[in-house]
Design a protein around this motif. Sequence first.
Motif, mmCIF file in Angstrom:
data_model
loop_
_atom_site.group_PDB
_atom_site.id
_atom_site.type_symbol
_atom_site.label_atom_id
_atom_site.label_comp_id
_atom_site.label_asym_id
_atom_site.label_seq_id
_atom_site.Cartn_x
_atom_site.Cartn_y
_atom_site.Cartn_z
ATOM 1 N N CYS A 3 0.865 -1.177 0.000
ATOM 2 C CA CYS A 3 0.000 0.000 0.000
ATOM 3 C C CYS A 3 0.901 1.226 0.000
ATOM 4 O O CYS A 3 1.597 1.490 0.990
ATOM 5 C CB CYS A 3 -0.910 -0.002 1.229
ATOM 6 N N PRO A 86 -6.259 -3.041 5.638
ATOM 7 C CA PRO A 86 -5.460 -3.944 6.477
ATOM 8 C C PRO A 86 -4.714 -5.006 5.669
ATOM 9 O O PRO A 86 -5.038 -5.275 4.516
ATOM 10 C CB PRO A 86 -6.523 -4.591 7.371
ATOM 11 N N GLY A 87 -3.709 -5.599 6.308
ATOM 12 C CA GLY A 87 -3.005 -6.728 5.725
ATOM 13 C C GLY A 87 -1.986 -6.384 4.676
ATOM 14 O O GLY A 87 -1.591 -7.241 3.886
ATOM 15 N N CYS A 88 -1.550 -5.152 4.648
ATOM 16 C CA CYS A 88 -0.586 -4.705 3.635
ATOM 17 C C CYS A 88 0.753 -4.380 4.287
ATOM 18 O O CYS A 88 0.860 -4.231 5.499
ATOM 19 C CB CYS A 88 -1.081 -3.426 2.961
ATOM 20 N N GLU A 89 1.752 -4.242 3.439
ATOM 21 C CA GLU A 89 2.958 -3.520 3.814
ATOM 22 C C GLU A 89 2.679 -2.078 3.411
ATOM 23 O O GLU A 89 2.051 -1.838 2.375
ATOM 24 C CB GLU A 89 4.173 -4.055 3.067
#
Length: 181
Positions: A3, A86-89
């Motif tokens: 992201c 959510p759930g990203c770098e």
Amino acid sequence: MLCGIDEAGRGPLAGDLVIAGCVLNSSVEGLNDSKKLSAKKRELLFEEIIKNSHFHVVKISPKSIDADGLSLCIKRGLQEIIKNMPGCEYLFDGNSNFGVSGIETMIKADGKVAEVSAASILAKVTHDRDILSEAKKYPEYQFEKHKGYGTALHVEMIKKYGYCEIHRRSYKLKALQATLF
């Protein structure tokens, strides 16, 4: 999943601060730092990015900036991006993550990393569209010419008309001190 995050409107005397987070679902040709692209090219890329990404845009009002300060507002905007994506770098353009854990930073990432370039364009086009909309409500300030930045023209309009609803009163300029305070 990366992201990319960037902001537009940190420095203007008027208008919202806009922070965008963007995950590209497919590549978009022609991405670059929004400041290096023409307004027309940014608009075209904006539409392509919208079609080919998952994104979240945060707008922070001048009143919030005046009440809480720019750094805290940026921190809250970054936290909102993480909450909504959510759930990203996460990679933020610049050299500070404003105390938000999990966000990496890179200077000039908006010209080096496609996701950050896309976020840069989303933020800049959103900021500019919003300030052009405000220009219709406040034509005397000529926002369409300076996009809220502290140009000589904008300072002269503030001296002449005072602040309007979308000005950041906490941004102090020596040129305005004697006039407004």
